[in-house]
Design a protein around this motif. Sequence first.
Motif, PDB file in Angstrom:
ATOM      1  N   VAL A 268      47.753  53.372  42.396  1.00  0.00           N
ATOM      2  CA  VAL A 268      48.940  52.638  42.824  1.00  0.00           C
ATOM      3  C   VAL A 268      48.640  51.848  44.093  1.00  0.00           C
ATOM      4  CG1 VAL A 268      51.295  52.878  43.711  1.00  0.00           C
ATOM      5  CG2 VAL A 268      50.579  54.204  41.715  1.00  0.00           C
ATOM      6  N   GLY A 269      47.849  52.428  44.988  1.00  0.00           N
ATOM      7  CA  GLY A 269      47.461  51.724  46.201  1.00  0.00           C
ATOM      8  C   GLY A 269      46.678  50.453  45.901  1.00  0.00           C
ATOM      9  N   ILE A 307      53.661  56.244  49.748  1.00  0.00           N
ATOM     10  CA  ILE A 307      53.776  56.971  48.495  1.00  0.00           C
ATOM     11  C   ILE A 307      54.515  58.279  48.740  1.00  0.00           C
ATOM     12  CG2 ILE A 307      52.481  58.213  46.708  1.00  0.00           C
ATOM     13  CD1 ILE A 307      50.362  56.041  46.883  1.00  0.00           C
ATOM     14  N   ILE A 308      55.576  58.484  47.980  1.00  0.00           N
ATOM     15  CA  ILE A 308      56.333  59.726  48.061  1.00  0.00           C
ATOM     16  C   ILE A 308      55.608  60.747  47.194  1.00  0.00           C
ATOM     17  CG2 ILE A 308      58.583  60.813  47.691  1.00  0.00           C
ATOM     18  CD1 ILE A 308      59.776  57.958  47.747  1.00  0.00           C
ATOM     19  N   LEU A 342      54.765  54.706  36.532  1.00  0.00           N
ATOM     20  CA  LEU A 342      54.473  55.708  35.523  1.00  0.00           C
ATOM     21  C   LEU A 342      53.020  55.528  35.085  1.00  0.00           C
ATOM     22  CD1 LEU A 342      55.628  57.990  33.742  1.00  0.00           C
ATOM     23  CD2 LEU A 342      56.149  56.235  32.019  1.00  0.00           C
ATOM     24  N   LEU A 343      52.244  56.609  35.157  1.00  0.00           N
ATOM     25  CA  LEU A 343      50.827  56.554  34.823  1.00  0.00           C
ATOM     26  C   LEU A 343      50.507  57.535  33.709  1.00  0.00           C
ATOM     27  CD1 LEU A 343      51.130  56.268  38.187  1.00  0.00           C
ATOM     28  CD2 LEU A 343      48.684  55.869  37.959  1.00  0.00           C
ATOM     29  N   TRP A 352      43.084  57.092  34.829  1.00  0.00           N
ATOM     30  CA  TRP A 352      44.520  56.859  34.780  1.00  0.00           C
ATOM     31  C   TRP A 352      44.789  55.369  34.583  1.00  0.00           C
ATOM     32  CZ3 TRP A 352      48.041  60.687  34.546  1.00  0.00           C
ATOM     33  CH2 TRP A 352      47.664  61.969  34.985  1.00  0.00           C
ATOM     34  N   ARG A 353      45.925  55.069  33.939  1.00  0.00           N
ATOM     35  CA  ARG A 353      46.392  53.695  33.780  1.00  0.00           C
ATOM     36  C   ARG A 353      47.879  53.640  34.129  1.00  0.00           C
ATOM     37  NH1 ARG A 353      43.085  54.824  29.433  1.00  0.00           N
ATOM     38  NH2 ARG A 353      41.474  53.295  28.881  1.00  0.00           N
ATOM     39  N   ILE A 354      48.283  52.589  34.803  1.00  0.00           N
ATOM     40  CA  ILE A 354      49.712  52.365  35.032  1.00  0.00           C
ATOM     41  C   ILE A 354      50.287  51.802  33.739  1.00  0.00           C
ATOM     42  CG2 ILE A 354      51.431  51.099  36.370  1.00  0.00           C
ATOM     43  CD1 ILE A 354      49.347  50.974  38.655  1.00  0.00           C
ATOM     44  N   ILE A 355      51.327  52.441  33.214  1.00  0.00           N
ATOM     45  CA  ILE A 355      51.893  51.991  31.936  1.00  0.00           C
ATOM     46  C   ILE A 355      53.298  51.415  32.086  1.00  0.00           C
ATOM     47  CG2 ILE A 355      50.497  53.623  30.624  1.00  0.00           C
ATOM     48  CD1 ILE A 355      53.025  55.345  30.298  1.00  0.00           C
ATOM     49  N   ALA A 356      53.912  51.590  33.263  1.00  0.00           N
ATOM     50  CA  ALA A 356      55.249  51.015  33.486  1.00  0.00           C
ATOM     51  C   ALA A 356      55.565  51.039  34.981  1.00  0.00           C
ATOM     52  CB  ALA A 356      56.317  51.788  32.720  1.00  0.00           C
ATOM     53  N   ILE A 357      56.378  50.082  35.416  1.00  0.00           N
ATOM     54  CA  ILE A 357      56.841  50.029  36.803  1.00  0.00           C
ATOM     55  C   ILE A 357      58.332  49.742  36.786  1.00  0.00           C
ATOM     56  CG2 ILE A 357      56.580  48.949  39.075  1.00  0.00           C
ATOM     57  CD1 ILE A 357      53.861  47.902  38.114  1.00  0.00           C
TER      58      ILE A 357
END
Length: 361
Positions: A268-269, A307-308, A342-343, A352-357
């Motif tokens: 995410v960073g 990041i929370i 969402l990863l 890991w892959r980001i699949i939604a924001i």
Amino acid sequence: MRSKILIFCIYFFAIALSMPYSALAKAKNDIIVTVSVSPESPFKTTISFRDQKQLTKRLLGSTTEIASYNPHWVRATLTVKKRIYVYDHDGQLYEKEMPRRYVLTNDVRQRIEEMVKSVEAVHFAQAIPWEQVKKTLKRMEFGTVIDLETGQRFDVQRRAGSRHADVQPLTRKDTQIMKNIYQGKWSWKRRAILVEVDGTYFAASMHGMPHGAGAIKGNEFPGHFCIHFFGSSTHRSTEPDPSHSMMILKASGALAATIKGASPEELVGYFLTALHEHDTHAMRMTTDGFTLPEGLSSIESVRSSEIIIPSDERGPLLIEVPVRLSYIAREGGNFRETWEFLLRRDVPGERWRIIAIELNP
């Protein structure tokens, strides 16, 4: 320019010496490998390899299955018998014009990997620590900057800088080329570059904003600009700048490998750093290829992000990463929002892959 051509000629000659003479002529079974820093980049390096051990026949005879690829996860393109294939950073081979993946044997994949690495060694450069670079790029030394996206190059002189190189374009023409790289407007945005000094190439990152003092008469550059190398930092910090660090990874060809090993929070960073730099390609490298939210295009720069940390109840294959961030919009105004990323990964141990924001849920 001459040094780059010389190095390439020496490299190609070394390959040629290991081949029968007939291989120097372009054969119909040659495998042509092309590498670039992003899908849209016009600056490419292409090398033709002789077919060995019937590699072409074995490759084309591989079992196939229906599958599509993420164009921003492509590592190289291969041209075999006038058909174009894409080879991604996971070692998978796809036919470019069809949703088809080739199930490669280990030795065929290894040979493709060797060819791709050979081309990457020409196209990219090593990320050498700044403490070593500054012994070559000394004060008042000259160098050539090559922008990895466009291939445009211009000459500079290092005038100062202790934690990084403070440089200036040599001539008015060099200044015009640099400004053209930034679409005619000076900008603090970082770009992946190579810096050539006496035939040696270094992976680096530059911004495009004149500031401070300038001392080269006639170059029409109002000040100097900064070039960062591995381990460099800004004048106000002892830690490397995240944006410069990401661009150095791109310039060394190591960004994909870094992303593959990143934790969800690190991934995410990288996405937010790429968003700040308006680097759509790097953003999409962190994803599975889904369509990015339209709201991202309205952001001029990310001022801060936090990041929370999620709870310990995190699944091995799916995870949410909420982020508090502040940003400046292109049309003006400061905003503070919380986004949720969402990863997913297919199996434990894979990337890991980001699949939604979800923006400001």
